[in-house]
Design an enzyme around this catalytic site. Sequence first.
Site, PDB file in Angstrom:
ATOM      1  N   GLY A   1     -50.496 -62.491  23.643  1.00 13.22           N
ATOM      2  CA  GLY A   1     -49.818 -61.529  22.940  1.00 13.22           C
ATOM      3  C   GLY A   1     -49.593 -60.434  23.578  1.00 13.22           C
ATOM      4  O   GLY A   1     -49.089 -59.462  22.615  1.00 13.22           O
TER       5      GLY A   1
ATOM      6  N   TYR B   1     -38.581 -63.131  27.264  1.00 10.77           N
ATOM      7  CA  TYR B   1     -37.580 -61.926  26.782  1.00 10.77           C
ATOM      8  C   TYR B   1     -36.486 -62.699  25.613  1.00 10.77           C
ATOM      9  O   TYR B   1     -36.243 -62.103  24.861  1.00 10.77           O
ATOM     10  CB  TYR B   1     -36.857 -61.407  27.870  1.00 10.77           C
ATOM     11  CG  TYR B   1     -37.748 -60.405  28.803  1.00 10.77           C
ATOM     12  CD1 TYR B   1     -39.252 -60.020  28.362  1.00 10.77           C
ATOM     13  CD2 TYR B   1     -37.806 -60.674  30.210  1.00 10.77           C
ATOM     14  CE1 TYR B   1     -39.866 -59.250  29.113  1.00 10.77           C
ATOM     15  CE2 TYR B   1     -38.781 -59.962  31.131  1.00 10.77           C
ATOM     16  CZ  TYR B   1     -39.772 -59.230  30.550  1.00 10.77           C
ATOM     17  OH  TYR B   1     -40.602 -58.593  31.501  1.00 10.77           O
TER      18      TYR B   1
END
Length: 157
Positions: free
Chosen positions: A95, A131
């Site tokens: 993360g 992304y």
Amino acid sequence: MIRNATPADVPVIHAMVRELAEYEKALDEARATEEQVREALFGERPAAFAHIAEDESTGEPVGFALWFLNFSTWRGVHGIYLEDLYVRPEARGGGHGKALLTELARICVERGYERLEWSVLNWNEPSINFYRALGALPQDEWTVYRLTDDALNELGK
């Protein structure tokens, strides 16, 4: 987990820049020195900014984002251009990359910036997928051009 970089982080930022360059198969192009990084981030007139991702259990730096302001004549406001986003391989999936991008998005929203932009190598499928999962869209109609080395020197004479 995410904090502003300090001058004490320059050696680890420099090391991670070199790790990123090696991953991108361009280590020979990564010529910046620690002193150049220090000057860019913390000199008399800083031109760039950085955030550090730390491992929550050890406090060790495991990633960074280095960015600078750009400006959109169409939007009439600044934006952030993300020059480098890197998370060390052993920390990927934890993360940290998302947290770094979240912090930059938070800065954009807080300051009224309307764009957060970056480039990614066409072959870097893991990053492209990451992304896209965040909602980022490629700017397929635009091609980046760059002048460096001899071509830059010749034009600048």
